[in-house]
Write a protein that holds these residues in place. Structure first.
Motif, mmCIF file in Angstrom:
data_model
loop_
_atom_site.group_PDB
_atom_site.id
_atom_site.type_symbol
_atom_site.label_atom_id
_atom_site.label_comp_id
_atom_site.label_asym_id
_atom_site.label_seq_id
_atom_site.Cartn_x
_atom_site.Cartn_y
_atom_site.Cartn_z
ATOM 1 N N TYR A 36 0.828 -1.203 0.000
ATOM 2 C CA TYR A 36 0.000 0.000 0.000
ATOM 3 C C TYR A 36 0.861 1.251 0.000
ATOM 4 O O TYR A 36 1.948 1.280 0.576
ATOM 5 C CB TYR A 36 -0.937 0.023 1.213
ATOM 6 C CG TYR A 36 -2.063 -0.961 1.087
ATOM 7 C CD1 TYR A 36 -3.250 -0.621 0.449
ATOM 8 C CD2 TYR A 36 -1.936 -2.244 1.591
ATOM 9 C CE1 TYR A 36 -4.282 -1.538 0.321
ATOM 10 C CE2 TYR A 36 -2.962 -3.171 1.474
ATOM 11 C CZ TYR A 36 -4.135 -2.806 0.833
ATOM 12 O OH TYR A 36 -5.150 -3.712 0.703
ATOM 13 N N SER A 38 0.112 5.860 -0.959
ATOM 14 C CA SER A 38 -0.952 6.860 -1.053
ATOM 15 C C SER A 38 -0.590 7.869 -2.134
ATOM 16 O O SER A 38 0.569 8.001 -2.530
ATOM 17 C CB SER A 38 -1.151 7.562 0.295
ATOM 18 O OG SER A 38 0.026 8.191 0.723
ATOM 19 N N ASP A 64 -3.497 11.961 -0.336
ATOM 20 C CA ASP A 64 -3.527 10.964 0.746
ATOM 21 C C ASP A 64 -4.462 9.784 0.478
ATOM 22 O O ASP A 64 -4.548 8.881 1.303
ATOM 23 C CB ASP A 64 -3.860 11.567 2.114
ATOM 24 C CG ASP A 64 -2.692 12.278 2.737
ATOM 25 O OD1 ASP A 64 -1.550 12.087 2.272
ATOM 26 O OD2 ASP A 64 -2.895 13.034 3.708
ATOM 27 N N PRO A 66 -5.520 6.295 -0.295
ATOM 28 C CA PRO A 66 -4.704 5.072 -0.346
ATOM 29 C C PRO A 66 -4.851 4.357 -1.683
ATOM 30 O O PRO A 66 -5.913 4.386 -2.302
ATOM 31 C CB PRO A 66 -5.278 4.218 0.788
ATOM 32 C CG PRO A 66 -6.683 4.686 0.951
ATOM 33 C CD PRO A 66 -6.680 6.143 0.584
ATOM 34 N N THR A 101 -2.124 5.345 4.478
ATOM 35 C CA THR A 101 -3.414 5.945 4.779
ATOM 36 C C THR A 101 -4.503 4.903 4.616
ATOM 37 O O THR A 101 -4.291 3.845 4.016
ATOM 38 C CB THR A 101 -3.702 7.150 3.848
ATOM 39 O OG1 THR A 101 -3.758 6.698 2.494
ATOM 40 C CG2 THR A 101 -2.654 8.234 4.008
ATOM 41 N N VAL A 130 -10.532 9.936 4.872
ATOM 42 C CA VAL A 130 -9.186 9.396 4.749
ATOM 43 C C VAL A 130 -8.380 9.821 5.968
ATOM 44 O O VAL A 130 -8.446 10.977 6.389
ATOM 45 C CB VAL A 130 -8.500 9.904 3.460
ATOM 46 C CG1 VAL A 130 -7.036 9.501 3.426
ATOM 47 C CG2 VAL A 130 -9.225 9.375 2.235
ATOM 48 N N ARG A 132 -4.457 8.925 8.267
ATOM 49 C CA ARG A 132 -3.122 8.300 8.251
ATOM 50 C C ARG A 132 -3.104 7.140 9.232
ATOM 51 O O ARG A 132 -3.671 7.218 10.315
ATOM 52 C CB ARG A 132 -2.061 9.325 8.596
ATOM 53 C CG ARG A 132 -2.075 10.433 7.547
ATOM 54 C CD ARG A 132 -0.784 11.067 7.377
ATOM 55 N NE ARG A 132 -0.872 11.973 6.220
ATOM 56 C CZ ARG A 132 0.147 12.601 5.747
ATOM 57 N NH1 ARG A 132 1.327 12.451 6.288
ATOM 58 N NH2 ARG A 132 0.010 13.387 4.713
ATOM 59 N N GLY A 159 -7.036 -0.035 3.073
ATOM 60 C CA GLY A 159 -5.692 0.514 3.048
ATOM 61 C C GLY A 159 -4.688 -0.330 3.802
ATOM 62 O O GLY A 159 -3.530 0.047 3.929
#
Length: 167
Positions: A36, A38, A64, A66, A101, A130, A132, A159
């Motif tokens: 993954y 972003s 941001d 993902p 993210t 979204v 982090r 994510g």
């Protein structure tokens, strides 16, 4: 200032900036897909192939967001990615970041003060939000949305892989 001098200064600034980013690109290019990442840019085009000559199929306007990297081409210059809806295409490495993210899916996600269903609810995040990701273990991740965070069950967002551990 003459136009030629301005172009030279702009080219030098770009070269210096690209040099500073080279270690980040190299680190991501050395990862083995799938993994993954972003979208790092405010606007990012997904293309049908790994070059600017291929048509753009999508324009993402959400930094941001993902994405899942499923292939790497030309040592990290291009990445084949999949978005949360399952759409696949190619993005240049300069549009992506290693920052992890997640995207809330399904129903409202409850962010708790500890990684436990009995933890106190400190925030709620609507589908489409979204945040982090960090400190993932035991099926929970710390989910931070602009400084407001809490622990969320991994099955509540897209994510990360189920049971994945992050520092």
């Amino acid at each position: 200032m003459r136009i030629g001098a301005r172009i030279m200064l702009a080219g030098t600034a770009l070269a210096l900036g690209a040099g500073a980013l080279a270690p980040a690109f190299a680190a991501m290019a050395n990862k083995k897909p799938p993994f993954y990442a972003s979208i790092s840019a405010k606007k990012a085009r997904m293309r049908s192939g790994p070059a600017r000559s291929y048509p753009a199929n999508w324009l993402y306007q959400r930094a941001d967001l993902p994405v899942k990297v499923i292939d790497v081409f030309e040592h990290g210059q291009w990445y084949k990615v999949e978005d949360p809806d399952g759409t696949q295409g190619w993005m240049t490495g300069g549009l992506l970041s290693e920052t992890r993210t997640g995207l809330v899916t399904g129903q409202v996600a409850e962010l708790r003060d500890r990684a436990d269903a009995g933890g106190r609810i400190v925030w709620r995040a609507a589908p489409g939000v979204v945040g982090r990701l960090s400190r993932c273990s035991g099926g929970w991740c710390y989910f931070d949305v602009h400084g407001r965070g809490g622990f969320v069950e991994q099955m509540r967002f897209w994510g990360s892989e189920p049971g994945e551990t992050l520092p």
